[in-house]
Scaffold this motif. Structure first.
Motif, PDB file in Angstrom:
ATOM      1  N   TYR A 122      47.993  64.461 101.969  1.00 56.31           N
ATOM      2  CA  TYR A 122      47.377  63.517 101.044  1.00 56.31           C
ATOM      3  C   TYR A 122      47.175  64.217  99.705  1.00 56.31           C
ATOM      4  N   VAL A 123      47.076  63.419  98.644  1.00 55.34           N
ATOM      5  CA  VAL A 123      47.021  63.961  97.284  1.00 55.34           C
ATOM      6  C   VAL A 123      45.808  63.396  96.570  1.00 55.34           C
ATOM      7  N   ILE A 124      45.025  64.261  95.980  1.00 53.56           N
ATOM      8  CA  ILE A 124      43.801  63.880  95.268  1.00 53.56           C
ATOM      9  C   ILE A 124      43.885  64.374  93.824  1.00 53.56           C
ATOM     10  N   THR A 125      43.351  63.579  92.900  1.00 56.60           N
ATOM     11  CA  THR A 125      43.335  63.949  91.486  1.00 56.60           C
ATOM     12  C   THR A 125      41.997  64.584  91.112  1.00 56.60           C
ATOM     13  N   ASP A 126      42.072  65.740  90.496  1.00 56.58           N
ATOM     14  CA  ASP A 126      40.902  66.426  89.943  1.00 56.58           C
ATOM     15  C   ASP A 126      40.837  66.053  88.465  1.00 56.58           C
ATOM     16  N   VAL A 127      40.014  65.073  88.139  1.00 55.54           N
ATOM     17  CA  VAL A 127      39.945  64.541  86.779  1.00 55.54           C
ATOM     18  C   VAL A 127      39.475  65.604  85.800  1.00 55.54           C
ATOM     19  N   GLU A 128      38.508  66.415  86.203  1.00 58.52           N
ATOM     20  CA  GLU A 128      37.960  67.434  85.309  1.00 58.52           C
ATOM     21  C   GLU A 128      39.026  68.421  84.857  1.00 58.52           C
ATOM     22  N   LYS A 129      39.958  68.737  85.741  1.00 60.14           N
ATOM     23  CA  LYS A 129      40.993  69.718  85.431  1.00 60.14           C
ATOM     24  C   LYS A 129      42.344  69.080  85.125  1.00 60.14           C
ATOM     25  N   SER A 130      42.388  67.739  85.078  1.00 60.13           N
ATOM     26  CA  SER A 130      43.623  66.988  84.793  1.00 60.13           C
ATOM     27  C   SER A 130      44.783  67.473  85.658  1.00 60.13           C
ATOM     28  N   ARG A 131      44.553  67.527  86.952  1.00 65.17           N
ATOM     29  CA  ARG A 131      45.594  67.981  87.875  1.00 65.17           C
ATOM     30  C   ARG A 131      45.456  67.262  89.209  1.00 65.17           C
ATOM     31  N   LYS A 132      46.592  67.170  89.914  1.00 62.04           N
ATOM     32  CA  LYS A 132      46.584  66.679  91.280  1.00 62.04           C
ATOM     33  C   LYS A 132      46.701  67.874  92.227  1.00 62.04           C
ATOM     34  N   PHE A 133      46.088  67.752  93.402  1.00 62.11           N
ATOM     35  CA  PHE A 133      46.302  68.790  94.400  1.00 62.11           C
ATOM     36  C   PHE A 133      46.672  68.152  95.733  1.00 62.11           C
ATOM     37  N   VAL A 134      47.570  68.838  96.421  1.00 62.68           N
ATOM     38  CA  VAL A 134      48.102  68.356  97.697  1.00 62.68           C
ATOM     39  C   VAL A 134      47.329  69.009  98.833  1.00 62.68           C
ATOM     40  N   CYS A 135      46.938  68.206  99.798  1.00 58.15           N
ATOM     41  CA  CYS A 135      46.261  68.696 101.000  1.00 58.15           C
ATOM     42  C   CYS A 135      47.202  68.498 102.185  1.00 58.15           C
ATOM     43  N   VAL A 136      47.387  69.521 102.984  1.00 58.28           N
ATOM     44  CA  VAL A 136      48.295  69.473 104.132  1.00 58.28           C
ATOM     45  C   VAL A 136      47.490  69.845 105.372  1.00 58.28           C
ATOM     46  N   ASP A 137      47.307  68.870 106.266  1.00 61.63           N
ATOM     47  CA  ASP A 137      46.397  69.084 107.388  1.00 61.63           C
ATOM     48  C   ASP A 137      46.799  68.193 108.564  1.00 61.63           C
ATOM     49  N   PRO A 138      47.271  68.763 109.665  1.00 55.82           N
ATOM     50  CA  PRO A 138      47.619  67.945 110.833  1.00 55.82           C
ATOM     51  C   PRO A 138      46.469  67.097 111.350  1.00 55.82           C
ATOM     52  N   HIS A 139      45.243  67.470 110.998  1.00 58.76           N
ATOM     53  CA  HIS A 139      44.090  66.716 111.467  1.00 58.76           C
ATOM     54  C   HIS A 139      43.863  65.404 110.710  1.00 58.76           C
ATOM     55  N   ASP A 140      44.620  65.179 109.625  1.00 59.12           N
ATOM     56  CA  ASP A 140      44.347  63.981 108.820  1.00 59.12           C
ATOM     57  C   ASP A 140      45.226  62.789 109.185  1.00 59.12           C
ATOM     58  N   ILE A 141      46.177  62.963 110.099  1.00 56.71           N
ATOM     59  CA  ILE A 141      47.151  61.911 110.368  1.00 56.71           C
ATOM     60  C   ILE A 141      46.488  60.684 111.009  1.00 56.71           C
ATOM     61  N   PRO A 142      46.774  59.484 110.509  1.00 57.28           N
ATOM     62  CA  PRO A 142      46.185  58.287 111.113  1.00 57.28           C
ATOM     63  C   PRO A 142      46.545  58.172 112.594  1.00 57.28           C
ATOM     64  N   LEU A 143      45.615  57.636 113.364  1.00 50.12           N
ATOM     65  CA  LEU A 143      45.820  57.476 114.799  1.00 50.12           C
ATOM     66  C   LEU A 143      46.797  56.345 115.092  1.00 50.12           C
ATOM     67  N   VAL A 144      46.637  55.245 114.355  1.00 46.86           N
ATOM     68  CA  VAL A 144      47.472  54.057 114.550  1.00 46.86           C
ATOM     69  C   VAL A 144      48.034  53.634 113.201  1.00 46.86           C
ATOM     70  N   ALA A 145      49.331  53.343 113.170  1.00 51.71           N
ATOM     71  CA  ALA A 145      49.968  52.806 111.970  1.00 51.71           C
ATOM     72  C   ALA A 145      50.491  51.415 112.285  1.00 51.71           C
ATOM     73  N   VAL A 146      50.256  50.480 111.364  1.00 53.74           N
ATOM     74  CA  VAL A 146      50.715  49.100 111.535  1.00 53.74           C
ATOM     75  C   VAL A 146      51.591  48.757 110.344  1.00 53.74           C
ATOM     76  N   ILE A 147      52.908  48.767 110.568  1.00 50.91           N
ATOM     77  CA  ILE A 147      53.860  48.559 109.482  1.00 50.91           C
ATOM     78  C   ILE A 147      54.340  47.116 109.548  1.00 50.91           C
ATOM     79  N   ASP A 148      53.657  46.270 108.792  1.00 59.91           N
ATOM     80  CA  ASP A 148      53.860  44.817 108.824  1.00 59.91           C
ATOM     81  C   ASP A 148      54.459  44.396 107.487  1.00 59.91           C
ATOM     82  N   SER A 149      55.716  43.987 107.486  1.00 64.51           N
ATOM     83  CA  SER A 149      56.373  43.647 106.226  1.00 64.51           C
ATOM     84  C   SER A 149      55.729  42.457 105.533  1.00 64.51           C
ATOM     85  N   ASP A 150      55.028  41.609 106.279  1.00 63.29           N
ATOM     86  CA  ASP A 150      54.303  40.496 105.649  1.00 63.29           C
ATOM     87  C   ASP A 150      53.224  41.006 104.704  1.00 63.29           C
TER      88      ASP A 150
END
Length: 383
Positions: free
Chosen positions: A151-179
């Motif tokens: 996931y990617v978060i913006t640090d407004v104070e430093k005008s930068r984005k930072f990437v977070c890489v963590d297997p613990h953050d993955i959603p448990l259920v994904a619902v991919i509904d084209s509607d």
């Protein structure tokens, strides 16, 4: 060396798939959801389709709809406070990558309070506990955040984005509904679709790529290249194929990483609030040209997956050019700008942007190791 694959536990695909959300919540014994979304999805009654499913099932929830297009540290902190106040025991993330990224950060902090300082989550952080359970419902066909460990978060104070890489953050259920994607305007469909194509191409040529992820990425390139134009015209089959293609790309790149297209795109979002998919789409062909010498025969595969005929008879120079030209043509057909100057980039900012790109977590995965001077030259070539 062992190659690792991490995917979400359960996924549902197809028009109308959101109907399963209530069953999933009930069978898992969840009591109350914090619905994480944005105000526009509430206003245009996209998120409310999911709320109706929860209402009809008698499931309790509260709504946090303050997600921003490039989610900020403050967004995450406000979401954590809302989650605590609601007494929620799971999250339902509805939206594009921004909503899902916000939900991931909220869920991680809720179960790992020692990371209340959002900046402490940057990079590959070894959090102790899995995040609060997330049911992710994408409304765009692009980020694949519902199946990734990033996931990617913006640090407004430093005008930068930072990437977070963590297997613990993955959603448990994904619902991919084209509607849920049918109300996306053409410009957003194009931008998110090109983001998905960038994931597939960068994932295919990244240093960490291997046979299983190659399988995902090539199929994703094929699906996206044949369906994005149709999806931009709101063709139902185009929407369906894009929903699947972007998810498959996510299965791959989440496990092997990306490259400097993303490293160079992230600062544009942080400094100029450029939509992430637009930034990727502008940068992708130029970086493909830069990386070509380090990709072996992979551009032949990319060109073939994008529908270019006769690739088996092409020289190396011809198939590399064909792959890049196919990307340029798709980008042009769906209305993406061609120059970074068109999205506000100023030449005097380029050294700063280049340094941020060098510091970005995606940069080490690039098949060719860039210098800061290389990145500066690439930005300048796109002015």
């Amino acid at each position: 060396m062992a190659n690792r694959i991490i995917l979400n536990e359960t996924s549902y695909f197809g028009a109308g798939a959101i109907s399963v959300i209530a069953d999933e919540a009930k069978k898992r014994g969840y009591k109350k959801a914090l619905v994480v979304t944005d105000k526009s999805l509430m206003k245009f009654e996209v998120a409310t389709k999911v709320l109706k499913v929860l209402d009809d099932a008698g499931l309790a929830y509260e709504v946090f709809d303050d997600c921003k297009p490039n989610p900020t540290i403050q967004n995450v902190q406000d979401g954590v406070a809302a989650c605590k106040k609601a007494g929620a025991d799971y999250l339902v993330a509805i939206g594009g990558g921004s909503s899902m990224d916000t939900a991931k950060a909220i869920g991680i902090i809720m179960n790992n309070p020692e990371h209340a300082d959002v900046r402490s989550l940057e990079g590959a952080v070894d959090t102790k506990n899995k995040c609060m359970p997330i049911i992710a419902v994408p409304t765009t066909a692009g980020t694949a955040a519902e199946v990734t460990i990033n996931y990617v978060i913006t640090d407004v104070e430093k005008s930068r984005k930072f990437v977070c890489v963590d297997p613990h953050d993955i959603p448990l259920v994904a619902v991919i509904d084209s509607d849920m994607m049918s109300s996306m305007p053409k410009g957003l469909t194009a931008a998110t679709g090109m983001d998905a194509l960038t994931h597939a191409i960068e994932g295919y040529i990244t240093k960490g790529a291997w046979e299983m992820t190659d399988m995902f990425h090539l199929k994703a390139i094929e699906l996206i290249s044949r369906s994005l134009r149709k999806a931009c015209e709101n063709d139902p089959q185009g929407r369906e194929d894009m929903a699947l293609g972007q998810y498959i790309a996510g299965m791959g790149f989440s496990n092997v990483g990306l490259g400097i297209v993303h490293s160079m795109a992230h600062p544009l979002g942080a400094v100029y609030d450029t939509p992430h998919g637009v930034a990727n789409a502008i940068i992708l062909p130029t970086v493909m040209e830069y990386n070509a010498e380090a990709t072996g025969e992979k551009y032949r595969d990319i060109a073939k997956a994008m529908g270019v005929p006769g690739t088996e008879n092409m020289t190396q120079e011809e198939y590399r050019k064909a792959a890049i030209d196919a990307v340029k043509k798709l980008s042009e057909d769906v209305g993406i700008p061609k120059k970074v100057s068109e999205v506000g980039v100023k030449e005097e900012d380029i050294p700063m942007l280049a340094q941020q790109a060098m510091d970005d977590a995606c940069r080490p995965g690039n098949p060719k190791d860039p210098t800061k001077e290389d990145i500066i030259a690439l930005y300048k070539s796109m002015m």
